[in-house]
Design an enzyme around this catalytic site. Structure first.
Site, PDB file in Angstrom:
ATOM      1  CB  CYS A  73      -0.773  -0.027   1.063  1.00  0.00           C
ATOM      2  SG  CYS A  73      -1.877   1.432   1.432  1.00  0.00           S
ATOM      3  CB  CYS A 183      -2.873   3.641  -5.567  1.00  0.00           C
ATOM      4  SG  CYS A 183      -4.232   2.931  -4.427  1.00  0.00           S
TER       5      CYS A 183
END
Length: 259
Positions: A73, A183
């Protein structure tokens, strides 16, 4: 320890894009993947909350015996990985937007980056960007709503196409030739992005580089699994099991876990 699993966590299902690269490069390594979909996205949350969630995920993976943890992440990496490395005695692999290769290879001196608010406003991103983009026009775009649509199973929806068209418009007007995906959810947008962008625009993400770094750190710590046995691949989510199954493919079992 070498036969222990690699732990991977993300604010949802997006980090499975990283898992796929790791499994492709290291097919004999067992893995445990945690999708914290209940708290997705991490991007709008403050640093303290992101660290708190990252600690929760880390401790669960350590309880399950993981030898190394991949923070799959971008937002958790940029806000929490220094804390994790200081407080836990296992190697951590982080994720950063691939701004460096884009900046080094752009011909048009214009690069787009699509990322979460938490990543774009972090000190780590600011430092990396500042090192490599001094003479380059960088168009930053916060991908508000993208993670939520993916987590709710609307990856290929008209709503997603409309949102992406809006986000890409200023980048195309600036004549970018590289788009950086900041992302781990975003690689799943690749087919849509290819349709929406001019053919000369190259799209890059961090997945392959993260897999190579994972292998290098395992070798460095003598943790690489040398057994050619079938690995144990475990997937857990505190959200919608079906959404993760659709991204992974039905041959992998996804289990619901409250955490």
């Amino acid at each position: 320890m070498s036969s222990s699993p690699i732990g991977i966590f993300d604010s949802g299902v997006g980090g499975t894009s990283i898992w796929k690269e790791i499994h492709h490069l290291l097919p004999y390594e067992s893995t445990i993947y945690l999708a914290d979909s209940v708290n997705a996205p991490y991007g709008p949350k403050g640093a303290d909350k992101i660290i708190e969630l990252s600690v929760k995920n880390t401790e669960l993976l350590l309880q399950k015996g993981c030898k190394l943890i991949v923070v799959a992440c971008n937002t958790a990496t940029t806000n929490a990985i220094d804390f994790l490395r200081t407080n836990y005695n296992v190697p951590f692999i982080g994720i950063e937007p691939a701004i460096k290769p884009a900046a080094l290879h752009t011909k048009n001196k214009a690069v787009g980056i699509l990322a979460t608010h938490g990543t774009l406003t972090s000190a780590l991103f600011s430092k990396t960007s500042g090192l490599f983009t001094k003479d380059i026009h960088v168009i930053e775009q916060v991908g508000n709503g993208i993670v939520e649509l993916i987590e709710s199973g609307k990856l290929h929806s008209e709503e997603m196409k409309t949102l992406l068209s809006e986000y890409l418009k200023p980048m195309m007007e600036a004549n970018i030739d590289y788009l950086v995906l900041g992302c781990t959810h975003y690689p799943y947008l690749m087919p849509l992005l290819v349709d929406l962008l001019p053919s000369h625009v190259k799209i890059i993400d961090s997945g392959e580089a993260v897999a190579r770094q994972t292998k290098a750190i395992l070798e460095q710590h003598e943790l690489l699994n040398t057994e050619m046995a079938k690995p144990k691949l475990q997937f857990f989510t505190n959200g919608n099991v079906e959404v993760m199954s659709s991204l992974l493919g039905q041959k992998y079992q996804v289990d619901y876990l409250k955490f």
